[in-house]
Write a protein that holds these residues in place. Structure first.
Motif, mmCIF file in Angstrom:
data_model
loop_
_atom_site.group_PDB
_atom_site.id
_atom_site.type_symbol
_atom_site.label_atom_id
_atom_site.label_comp_id
_atom_site.label_asym_id
_atom_site.label_seq_id
_atom_site.Cartn_x
_atom_site.Cartn_y
_atom_site.Cartn_z
ATOM 1 N N LEU A 243 0.831 -1.192 0.000
ATOM 2 C CA LEU A 243 0.000 0.000 0.000
ATOM 3 C C LEU A 243 0.869 1.247 0.000
ATOM 4 O O LEU A 243 2.051 1.203 0.300
ATOM 5 N N GLY A 244 0.258 2.362 -0.332
ATOM 6 C CA GLY A 244 0.995 3.612 -0.335
ATOM 7 C C GLY A 244 1.622 3.869 -1.685
ATOM 8 O O GLY A 244 1.111 3.478 -2.725
ATOM 9 N N ASP A 245 2.778 4.540 -1.665
ATOM 10 C CA ASP A 245 3.426 4.938 -2.906
ATOM 11 C C ASP A 245 4.412 3.898 -3.417
ATOM 12 O O ASP A 245 5.084 4.116 -4.413
ATOM 13 N N HIS A 246 4.545 2.772 -2.725
ATOM 14 C CA HIS A 246 5.510 1.759 -3.131
ATOM 15 C C HIS A 246 4.876 0.819 -4.147
ATOM 16 O O HIS A 246 3.818 0.243 -3.907
ATOM 17 N N ASP A 247 5.531 0.670 -5.286
ATOM 18 C CA ASP A 247 5.029 -0.245 -6.300
ATOM 19 C C ASP A 247 5.294 -1.677 -5.862
ATOM 20 O O ASP A 247 6.342 -1.985 -5.286
ATOM 21 N N PRO A 248 4.374 -2.586 -6.140
ATOM 22 C CA PRO A 248 4.578 -3.985 -5.759
ATOM 23 C C PRO A 248 5.711 -4.610 -6.561
ATOM 24 O O PRO A 248 5.997 -4.204 -7.685
ATOM 25 N N GLU A 249 6.347 -5.604 -5.969
ATOM 26 C CA GLU A 249 7.429 -6.298 -6.653
ATOM 27 C C GLU A 249 6.862 -7.103 -7.816
ATOM 28 O O GLU A 249 5.824 -7.745 -7.704
ATOM 29 N N ARG A 250 7.562 -7.062 -8.935
ATOM 30 C CA ARG A 250 7.111 -7.750 -10.135
ATOM 31 C C ARG A 250 8.194 -8.703 -10.623
ATOM 32 O O ARG A 250 9.378 -8.534 -10.314
ATOM 33 N N GLY A 251 7.777 -9.678 -11.389
ATOM 34 C CA GLY A 251 8.742 -10.626 -11.919
ATOM 35 C C GLY A 251 8.076 -11.600 -12.866
ATOM 36 O O GLY A 251 6.946 -11.401 -13.310
ATOM 37 N N LEU A 252 8.790 -12.682 -13.178
ATOM 38 C CA LEU A 252 8.287 -13.735 -14.052
ATOM 39 C C LEU A 252 7.997 -14.968 -13.213
ATOM 40 O O LEU A 252 8.823 -15.378 -12.392
#
Length: 265
Positions: A243-252
């Motif tokens: 939540l907030g301004d932090h983008d969620p971690e992404r990957g494959l």
């Protein structure tokens, strides 16, 4: 002034949508609309439209929904509301305390005609992709002892290796000269060992092999364990734990196997 960019949150919708959060918000919205409609039908209709649009565009309407929605639906039977995060895994490069810098290895892969770079576009050459896939299939079909032997023979940093199967999962357990063991999930292990075997036909230095195998996971298109496509997406377990301004971690990750192959830095 309204920040229009934040009205739509694709990182919380589409394939990233959490069903628990969506259903809980929809139920709350229906209850609120029903109560308002008793006295003000037009206002209720407006609230319904705005609320539905918020859920559709942003993933949820109520603030902090991800902190309580999964717990509310957890007692329900079935797996409809399950939104488990892809499982992380160790890597062959974790055995090497003196592993080369990833950027240096990427440059070496480009020089070895394994990776191509055209501006901001980076990819694996067709010839290496074919060689990589040719190594994956036999490893995926190999018995556990043969798979472990292939890892020991082809990966310089692996001093010993075996396959462990706790429960329904399978791991390639490897250790280096320091005897520190790493547990690599079988789909990831197949991918990385196959990459090392394919890289043996190139001019890449042996010291770069483990890091290169891990870096090449970023270009994987198909899971070697089940044959399904690997997809880019969020690697957390719910639509809003970040939540907030932090983008969620992404990957494959492979959704069928539930395993993450690569995390984007």
């Amino acid at each position: 002034m309204i920040d229009r960019i934040r009205l739509r949150r694709p990182e919380y919708t589409g394939s990233n949508r959490c069903r628990a959060c969506t259903v809980v918000n929809a139920v709350v919205l229906l209850v609120v609309v029903g109560l308002i409609s008793v006295r003000a039908p037009l206002v209720a209709a407006a609230v319904g439209v705005v609320g539905a649009a918020a859920i559709a565009l942003r993933g949820y309407l109520l603030p902090f929904t991800p902190y309580f929605a999964p717990a509310l639906v957890a007692p329900l039977p079935g797996r409809f509301f399950n939104h488990d995060a892809p499982a992380a895994s160790d890597a062959l490069s974790d055995l090497d305390d003196d592993a080369a810098d990833t950027e240096a290895v990427l440059r070496a892969l480009i020089e070895a005609d394994v990776v191509t770079a055209d501006g901001d576009r980076v990819g694996v050459t067709e010839s290496f992709k074919a060689a990589w896939r040719d190594r994956m299939d036999p490893l995926a079909d190999a018995p556990d002892d043969q798979f472990a032997a292939a890892a020991r023979e082809s990966v310089p940093v692996v001093a010993s290796g075996r396959v462990e199967r706790p429960g329904s999962e399978a791991f390639l357990v490897v250790s280096g000269d320091g005897r520190l063991s790493r547990w690599i999930r079988r789909p990831v292990a197949i991918t990385e060992v196959a990459a090392v075997e394919a890289l043996a036909d190139t001019d890449l230095q042996a010291a770069h092999l483990a890091v290169a195998a891990n870096a090449l996971c970023a270009f994987l298109e198909m899971c070697p364990a089940c044959g399904d496509d690997v997809v880019e997406g969020r690697l957390d377990d719910c639509c809003g734990h970040s939540l907030g301004d932090h983008d969620p971690e992404r990957g494959l990750a492979c959704e069928t196997c539930g395993v993450a192959f690569h995390r984007f830095g």
